[in-house]
Design a protein around this motif. Structure first.
Motif, PDB file in Angstrom:
ATOM      1  N   THR A  51      21.378  75.290  84.576  1.00  0.00           N
ATOM      2  CA  THR A  51      21.690  74.328  83.528  1.00  0.00           C
ATOM      3  C   THR A  51      21.007  73.002  83.825  1.00  0.00           C
ATOM      4  OG1 THR A  51      23.847  75.348  83.144  1.00  0.00           O
ATOM      5  CG2 THR A  51      23.547  73.098  82.345  1.00  0.00           C
ATOM      6  N   LEU A  52      20.230  72.516  82.854  1.00  0.00           N
ATOM      7  CA  LEU A  52      19.545  71.240  82.997  1.00  0.00           C
ATOM      8  C   LEU A  52      19.635  70.491  81.680  1.00  0.00           C
ATOM      9  CD1 LEU A  52      17.673  69.263  84.559  1.00  0.00           C
ATOM     10  CD2 LEU A  52      15.740  70.589  83.670  1.00  0.00           C
ATOM     11  N   THR A  53      20.164  69.272  81.731  1.00  0.00           N
ATOM     12  CA  THR A  53      20.174  68.439  80.529  1.00  0.00           C
ATOM     13  C   THR A  53      19.385  67.171  80.811  1.00  0.00           C
ATOM     14  OG1 THR A  53      22.244  67.286  81.005  1.00  0.00           O
ATOM     15  CG2 THR A  53      22.425  69.339  79.804  1.00  0.00           C
ATOM     16  N   LEU A  54      18.462  66.897  79.915  1.00  0.00           N
ATOM     17  CA  LEU A  54      17.595  65.716  79.993  1.00  0.00           C
ATOM     18  C   LEU A  54      17.714  64.908  78.701  1.00  0.00           C
ATOM     19  CD1 LEU A  54      14.493  67.538  81.494  1.00  0.00           C
ATOM     20  CD2 LEU A  54      15.795  65.755  82.647  1.00  0.00           C
ATOM     21  N   ASN A  55      18.913  64.836  78.147  1.00  0.00           N
ATOM     22  CA  ASN A  55      19.130  64.152  76.874  1.00  0.00           C
ATOM     23  C   ASN A  55      18.869  62.652  76.988  1.00  0.00           C
ATOM     24  OD1 ASN A  55      20.051  66.552  75.596  1.00  0.00           O
ATOM     25  ND2 ASN A  55      22.038  66.256  76.558  1.00  0.00           N
ATOM     26  N   LYS A  56      18.383  62.076  75.897  1.00  0.00           N
ATOM     27  CA  LYS A  56      18.168  60.629  75.763  1.00  0.00           C
ATOM     28  C   LYS A  56      17.335  60.046  76.895  1.00  0.00           C
ATOM     29  CE  LYS A  56      22.197  59.748  72.958  1.00  0.00           C
ATOM     30  NZ  LYS A  56      23.417  58.967  72.776  1.00  0.00           N
ATOM     31  N   ASN A  57      16.149  60.606  77.076  1.00  0.00           N
ATOM     32  CA  ASN A  57      15.171  60.062  78.009  1.00  0.00           C
ATOM     33  C   ASN A  57      13.926  59.692  77.212  1.00  0.00           C
ATOM     34  OD1 ASN A  57      16.160  60.134  80.898  1.00  0.00           O
ATOM     35  ND2 ASN A  57      16.729  62.180  80.221  1.00  0.00           N
ATOM     36  N   GLN A  58      12.806  59.552  77.875  1.00  0.00           N
ATOM     37  CA  GLN A  58      11.574  59.124  77.202  1.00  0.00           C
ATOM     38  C   GLN A  58      10.476  60.177  77.327  1.00  0.00           C
ATOM     39  OE1 GLN A  58      10.839  55.327  79.055  1.00  0.00           O
ATOM     40  NE2 GLN A  58      12.457  54.339  77.900  1.00  0.00           N
ATOM     41  N   ILE A  59      10.850  61.431  77.205  1.00  0.00           N
ATOM     42  CA  ILE A  59       9.910  62.542  77.350  1.00  0.00           C
ATOM     43  C   ILE A  59       9.200  62.779  76.015  1.00  0.00           C
ATOM     44  CG2 ILE A  59       9.702  64.991  77.867  1.00  0.00           C
ATOM     45  CD1 ILE A  59      12.285  64.579  79.618  1.00  0.00           C
ATOM     46  N   THR A  60       7.859  62.777  76.052  1.00  0.00           N
ATOM     47  CA  THR A  60       7.083  62.998  74.833  1.00  0.00           C
ATOM     48  C   THR A  60       6.183  64.232  74.937  1.00  0.00           C
ATOM     49  OG1 THR A  60       5.327  61.542  75.615  1.00  0.00           O
ATOM     50  CG2 THR A  60       7.031  60.547  74.254  1.00  0.00           C
ATOM     51  N   ASP A  61       5.768  64.610  76.151  1.00  0.00           N
ATOM     52  CA  ASP A  61       4.850  65.737  76.345  1.00  0.00           C
ATOM     53  C   ASP A  61       5.653  66.998  76.648  1.00  0.00           C
ATOM     54  OD1 ASP A  61       2.831  67.501  76.889  1.00  0.00           O
ATOM     55  OD2 ASP A  61       1.886  66.280  78.452  1.00  0.00           O
ATOM     56  N   LEU A  62       5.941  67.746  75.610  1.00  0.00           N
ATOM     57  CA  LEU A  62       6.794  68.932  75.738  1.00  0.00           C
ATOM     58  C   LEU A  62       6.146  70.031  76.561  1.00  0.00           C
ATOM     59  CD1 LEU A  62       9.449  70.300  74.880  1.00  0.00           C
ATOM     60  CD2 LEU A  62       8.252  71.122  72.855  1.00  0.00           C
ATOM     61  N   GLU A  63       4.879  70.315  76.300  1.00  0.00           N
ATOM     62  CA  GLU A  63       4.237  71.450  76.966  1.00  0.00           C
ATOM     63  C   GLU A  63       4.169  71.284  78.484  1.00  0.00           C
ATOM     64  OE1 GLU A  63       0.514  74.472  76.395  1.00  0.00           O
ATOM     65  OE2 GLU A  63       0.242  72.402  75.732  1.00  0.00           O
ATOM     66  N   SER A  64       3.794  70.106  78.968  1.00  0.00           N
ATOM     67  CA  SER A  64       3.713  69.927  80.424  1.00  0.00           C
ATOM     68  C   SER A  64       5.094  69.993  81.065  1.00  0.00           C
ATOM     69  CB  SER A  64       3.002  68.617  80.772  1.00  0.00           C
ATOM     70  OG  SER A  64       3.750  67.515  80.340  1.00  0.00           O
ATOM     71  N   LEU A  65       6.128  69.483  80.369  1.00  0.00           N
ATOM     72  CA  LEU A  65       7.488  69.584  80.892  1.00  0.00           C
ATOM     73  C   LEU A  65       7.907  71.045  81.007  1.00  0.00           C
ATOM     74  CD1 LEU A  65      10.279  68.331  81.665  1.00  0.00           C
ATOM     75  CD2 LEU A  65      10.849  68.559  79.250  1.00  0.00           C
ATOM     76  N   CYS A  87      11.701  66.338  71.405  1.00  0.00           N
ATOM     77  CA  CYS A  87      12.635  67.180  70.656  1.00  0.00           C
ATOM     78  C   CYS A  87      12.766  66.616  69.247  1.00  0.00           C
ATOM     79  CB  CYS A  87      13.997  67.192  71.351  1.00  0.00           C
ATOM     80  SG  CYS A  87      15.280  68.042  70.425  1.00  0.00           S
ATOM     81  N   PRO A  88      12.012  67.158  68.297  1.00  0.00           N
ATOM     82  CA  PRO A  88      12.017  66.580  66.945  1.00  0.00           C
ATOM     83  C   PRO A  88      13.278  66.934  66.179  1.00  0.00           C
ATOM     84  CG  PRO A  88      10.665  68.538  66.986  1.00  0.00           C
ATOM     85  CD  PRO A  88      11.154  68.328  68.390  1.00  0.00           C
ATOM     86  N   ASN A  89      14.004  65.920  65.773  1.00  0.00           N
ATOM     87  CA  ASN A  89      15.121  66.162  64.869  1.00  0.00           C
ATOM     88  C   ASN A  89      15.351  64.934  64.008  1.00  0.00           C
ATOM     89  OD1 ASN A  89      16.870  64.339  66.222  1.00  0.00           O
ATOM     90  ND2 ASN A  89      17.475  65.920  67.656  1.00  0.00           N
ATOM     91  N   GLU A  90      16.116  65.098  62.958  1.00  0.00           N
ATOM     92  CA  GLU A  90      16.321  64.049  61.970  1.00  0.00           C
ATOM     93  C   GLU A  90      17.128  62.880  62.508  1.00  0.00           C
ATOM     94  OE1 GLU A  90      17.989  66.040  58.593  1.00  0.00           O
ATOM     95  OE2 GLU A  90      16.380  67.502  58.571  1.00  0.00           O
ATOM     96  N   LEU A  91      17.848  63.069  63.607  1.00  0.00           N
ATOM     97  CA  LEU A  91      18.626  61.983  64.174  1.00  0.00           C
ATOM     98  C   LEU A  91      17.743  60.973  64.888  1.00  0.00           C
ATOM     99  CD1 LEU A  91      21.584  64.078  65.628  1.00  0.00           C
ATOM    100  CD2 LEU A  91      21.507  62.800  63.490  1.00  0.00           C
TER     101      LEU A  91
END
Length: 198
Positions: A51-65, A87-91
């Protein structure tokens, strides 16, 4: 022997702050929410982490992550990236919609096929099958900015208004054609028109 560790809200924005995680080889759950973690995130090998949660950070490069996580967390089953640009979403952005989020899920499942939950939603069999077939095509590619091909701004910026109506002192109605084509994506405008009004 720690199995659960939460470092939420520590504003750990550099690699050094996570170097100590290498001492937690038996770690199973890691919470890194509300930090300033970006694309330079480097985790040590955590073979038991599920289990890993990285919510509300500044990650933009999805593929390398995702490539990094596939390498250092082979047992990962639950991942949450909500609140990141990756993580693209309407929020987060009004420019994103449900289709953007579906493509994101498909690409993540392509890269990490063992996930059971992604962003607090269970992974369905249908999503898993689609990721197998189409996942590699769901990568979002952004054009790279090049300083060589900077265009000079046009003398007269484009406007869809006919030339006769551009004069602010002349308020006559003018009929003309414009280049804009409306396709009606995400529109609800026609639901108030009755058949007898057509």
């Amino acid at each position: 022997m720690e199995k659960y560790l939460s470092l939420s809200g520590n504003h750990s924005s550099n690699k050094r702050s996570l170097e100590g995680l290498s001492a937690f080889g038996s770690l199973e759950e890691l919470i890194l929410d509300n930090n300033l973690l970006g694309n330079d995130l480097v985790l040590p090998g955590l073979p038991r982490l599920h289990t890993l949660t990285l919510n509300k950070n500044q990650i933009t490069d999805l593929e390398s992550l995702l490539d990094h996580l596939a390498e250092v967390t082979p047992a990962l089953e639950y991942l949450s990236l909500l609140g990141n640009v990756a993580c693209p979403n309407e929020l987060i952005s009004l420019e994103k919609d449900e289709e953007d989020y579906k493509r994101y899920r498909c690409f993540v499942l392509h890269k990490l096929p063992n996930l059971k939950f992604l962003d607090a939603r269970k992974v369905t069999r249908k999503e898993r099958e689609e990721a197998l077939v189409r996942g590699s095509f769901m990568k979002v590619v952004k054009p790279k900015a090049s300083s060589d091909c900077v265009e000079a701004p046009p003398e007269h910026p484009y406007t869809p208004l006919p030339s006769a109506s551009r004069d602010l002192t002349n308020h006559r109605g003018v009929l003309g054609k414009c280049r804009y084509v409306y396709y009606g994506k995400n529109s609800e405008g026609n639901r108030f028109i009755r058949d007898d009004q057509l």
